[in-house]
Motif scaffolding. Sequence first.
Motif: not given
Length: 224
Positions: A57-64, A91-99
């Motif tokens: 459940g990674m965050r992305g364009v919807v959250s942004l 930060v949430v988008i970056l961490l979820t996408l990367v981690v």
Amino acid sequence: MVHRYTSGILVTAVLIVIRLMASYGAVYITMFMKRFISVADDRNPGKATPFIVGWAGMRGVVSLATALSIPAMAGSEPFPHRDLILFITFVVILLTLVVQGLTLPLLIKSVKFPDFNDHMPNELAKIKIKKAIAEASLKFQSEKFCDEENFLFQKLKEVWNFELSNENFKISDEVRQTYLEILNEQRKALIELNKDPKIDEEVIRTFLYHIDLEEQRWRAHSEH
């Protein structure tokens, strides 16, 4: 700035935990409710499957897009903490996408999923289905007719199926109703077989489709 980073990390951790809880909760609720109602798939997915679903459940364009939709002004005053919300969202988008994004392939390779591809060969499934249909039909006839009438009814049914193409051929309402009831019993048997995870649902649907066509043919003939 340190406070902002800390807030972003905490929010990310909370989102991941909530996502995992929701994933496991959906599985456990479904497994519990199958005791009382029929569910589409009652096989236990195990512990690894909901974890992978939750971790994906990674965050992305919807959250942004949601964060950017916050107006800059609230009336005559700046919208409170808008910059902090945007920063935490990034930060949430970056961490979820990367981690989560980078570790997801490794997790998928390391866990063992239940083997749901255990369907029996279609030919064996068809034999089992035909046997179940025959048993349901014979059971219904044995409850409604005596043995001698059973034999006669089966022979006459073959004749009727052949003669249905003749518009002048007449079938009594009693016989038609009995045959429709048999088709309904066959349909019930197929629905019961559909609960067997080893039988491909598409094979069941094919038999149900033919029963529906047969029922429509008999009903259409009665209208002539």
